[in-house]
Design an enzyme around this catalytic site. Structure first.
Site, mmCIF file in Angstrom:
data_model
loop_
_atom_site.group_PDB
_atom_site.id
_atom_site.type_symbol
_atom_site.label_atom_id
_atom_site.label_comp_id
_atom_site.label_asym_id
_atom_site.label_seq_id
_atom_site.Cartn_x
_atom_site.Cartn_y
_atom_site.Cartn_z
ATOM 1 N N ASN A 286 33.514 37.788 39.254
ATOM 2 C CA ASN A 286 34.292 36.878 39.540
ATOM 3 C C ASN A 286 34.299 36.634 41.225
ATOM 4 O OD1 ASN A 286 36.633 35.561 40.137
ATOM 5 N ND2 ASN A 286 37.977 37.053 38.920
ATOM 6 N N ASP A 287 34.299 37.654 42.016
ATOM 7 C CA ASP A 287 34.385 37.389 43.326
ATOM 8 C C ASP A 287 33.019 36.982 43.894
ATOM 9 O OD1 ASP A 287 36.992 38.535 43.549
ATOM 10 O OD2 ASP A 287 36.251 40.441 43.653
#
Lengths: 466, 114
Positions: free
Chosen positions: A392-393
């Protein structure tokens, strides 16, 4: 030669062993042997330490030493063997913290032994350094562990007057240390130790979860220095050399790690200060009600099967689901169909730099299919599908586009350049850094919810049918 | 006395320089194992803990020294074992890829632990 000379010679050999171990650990070919060499050097040095007459002077103490070592080994071996690959980072944090604690305790005991005789100022300074740095490392590592183990939030923790409180604690520690230095007073040293523990906690609290690995590396370096300080107080060359080696190489490694994230060390450590608003921005649920496009395994299977080029971007979610083998199965299947497939590995994918490489190596993914971020990014715009598995990040465009975001400035894998983006995710929960990912709402993006291993297995079946 | 501290300072400075030189350029795949390995190396603080326990007297000192030995053992033993586990994942040779579809899927089915 006297007995002490022999022991010193063994210590010298052990020190050389440690230097070679570090050297080996920095190249993929010799890493494992380097570690084994380090362990052997340590074992020999510890064994010969029992040759000192003073170690065997009191039978009770000797027995207690052996009992403590037996208990320690009985806890450490199973813990280290059983820990899941995904939980390695917090394990390292714990083992580092206890080392710092040991160094601080050693310095305290030496001080208690010498205090009645009013030790020289430089002796007290050595003790103080060991106590201060060792305690900070101990409590800081404990908080780092809690963050990684998700016993507490991974977000940076900020509170009002944070800087003022830090300043007060810092100044008080300095005052206590000076007091100890002048008076040689034991309670003052104990107060310094306690306040150093507090300092370790407030130092780590504002550091965001994604940055914790860099922090652990820094604390590792601190413990090294604390061990060197214990070496000074004990007049022990081996501790000075080993501690300093780790302290110096640890600082260097810490800087390399923060560089891999495209940030300065200062930015990693202090960026949360004064950013209460930004850090809390992703906390409210408003974004979660926005529409996203969710797909079925069949749709995505077809998309993958008829693509020319697929880039797999693995993240922590893949590791948690133990899906690395299934991911490889999918990649192999696609390659047999003539699809070009490679894995794009972000330097901090997973929970620590290099973590993902370890996990994929476990699934026998060949090295040449793994591309580091800098190598992968120029190819992203020619990719038909970016398959983001539990990351995600590391693909969040906020790192490029949103100044003020906690991850702004971190290099990311440019999944957004691909023609289609597929996210395999457990839920809409934000990533470890605790911030929303705009890419999830992009019109090129399709989401497939569920445990990564299950959804990958469904994709394998869908590709076979396509 | 002051020559003693100077000797130790010399060792300290030299060790710092060596520590800086020895690791050079580390590929990012090895950052984690290197951190873990150097974490194990400072576990040699156990030697200090053993020495301190030897001269400790009285319940207070002995208790603190006992804790020091215990914690240091955790550090050194756990550190080396964890690092070894990480590194055993780095196989010396990439695995040969099976050429045919049926072979490959068969391999994978048996190869992945359930």
């Amino acid at each position: 030669m006297t007995l002490n000379t022999w022991i010193d010679l063994v210590y010298l050999l052990a020190a050389i062993g440690f230097i070679l171990a570090l050297k080996g650990l920095s190249s993929p070919k010799h890493a494992r042997n380097g570690n084994l060499l380090g362990a052997a050097a340590a074992a020999v040095a510890i064994g010969f330490t029992f040759a000192y007459p003073e170690v065997r002077a009191h039978t009770l103490n000797l027995v207690l030493t052996l009992v403590a070592m037996a208990i320690g080994a009985a806890i450490a071996v199973p813990a280290a063997r059983m820990v899941k690959m995904t939980a390695m980072p917090q394990m390292v944090a714990i083992f580092n913290g206890v080392g710092g604690g040991a160094a601080a305790l050693i310095s305290i005991v030496v001080f208690l032994l010498e205090a009645p005789g009013k030790p020289a100022v430089y002796r007290i300074a050595e003790v103080l350094f060991g106590v201060l740095v060792g305690s900070v490392s101990f409590s800081g590592s404990a908080i780092a562990f809690a963050k990684l183990q998700e016993l507490m939030t991974g977000r940076p923790i900020t509170y009002p007057a944070q800087q003022a409180i830090n300043a007060v604690v810092g100044v008080t520690i300095v005052a206590l240390a000076v007091g100890t230095l002048v008076t040689g007073n034991v309670p003052l040293l104990v107060a310094t130790a306690v306040l150093s523990l507090v300092l370790g906690v407030i130092f780590v609290l504002p550091i965001g979860g994604a940055d914790v690995p860099v922090l652990i590396s820094l604390l590792n370096s601190f413990t090294g220095l604390a061990v060197a300080a214990s070496g000074f107080t004990l007049n022990n060359n081996l501790l000075i050399i080993a501690g300093t080696l780790v302290g110096a190489s640890g600082i260097l490694l810490t800087r390399m790690m923060s560089k891999a994230m495209g940030r300065s060390l200062a930015n990693v450590l202090f960026s949360a200060f004064g950013s209460v608003v930004t850090a809390a921005g992703g906390a409210d649920g408003s974004a979660e009600s926005r529409p996203v496009k969710a797909g079925t395994p069949e749709d995505i299977g077809v998309l993958l099967a008829y693509a020319r080029k697929v880039v797999i971007i693995p993240g922590y979610g893949l590791a948690v689901a133990q899906a690395q083998h299934t991911a490889r199965e999918l990649a192999d299947l696609l390659m047999e169909r003539g699809v070009e497939v490679f894995y794009a590995i972000h330097p901090v994918a997973g929970r620590m730099p290099g973590h993902m490489n370890v996990l994929l190596a476990e699934a026998n993914v060949p090295y040449d299919e793994l591309k580091e971020m800098d190598e992968a990014n120029p190819e992203m715009s020619t990719a038909d599908v970016a398959l983001v598995i539990g990351a995600n990040d590391t693909v969040n465009p906020a790192a490029k586009n949103t100044p003020g975001s906690p991850i702004y400035g971190m290099p990311i894998i440019n999944a957004d350049d691909a023609e289609n983006i597929v996210f395999l995710k457990r839920s809409m929960r934000p990533g470890f850094a605790g911030i929303d990912n705009e890419l999830l709402f992009d019109e090129k993006t399709t989401l497939l919810f569920g445990d990564a291993k299950d959804t990958l297995a469904k994709l394998v079946a869908a590709v076979k049918d396509a | 006395m002051s020559t003693g501290i100077l000797e130790f300072l010399t060792i300290f400075v030299l060790a710092a320089l060596v520590g800086n030189e020895v690791i050079g350029r580390v590929p990012s795949i090895l950052h984690t194992p290197l951190m873990s390995g150097s974490n194990a190396i400072h576990g040699i603080v156990l030697v200090g803990a053993i020495l301190v326990m030897g001269s400790a007297s009285g319940a207070m000192q002995v208790t603190l020294a006992f804790l020091a030995v215990l914690l240091a053992t955790l550090n050194i033993v756990g550190g080396f074992v964890v690092t070894d586990r990480m590194l055993e994942m780095f196989k010396p040779k990439p695995v040969e890829r099976a050429p045919k579809a049926s072979d490959a899927s068969g391999d994978d089915a048996t190869g992945s632990p359930k």
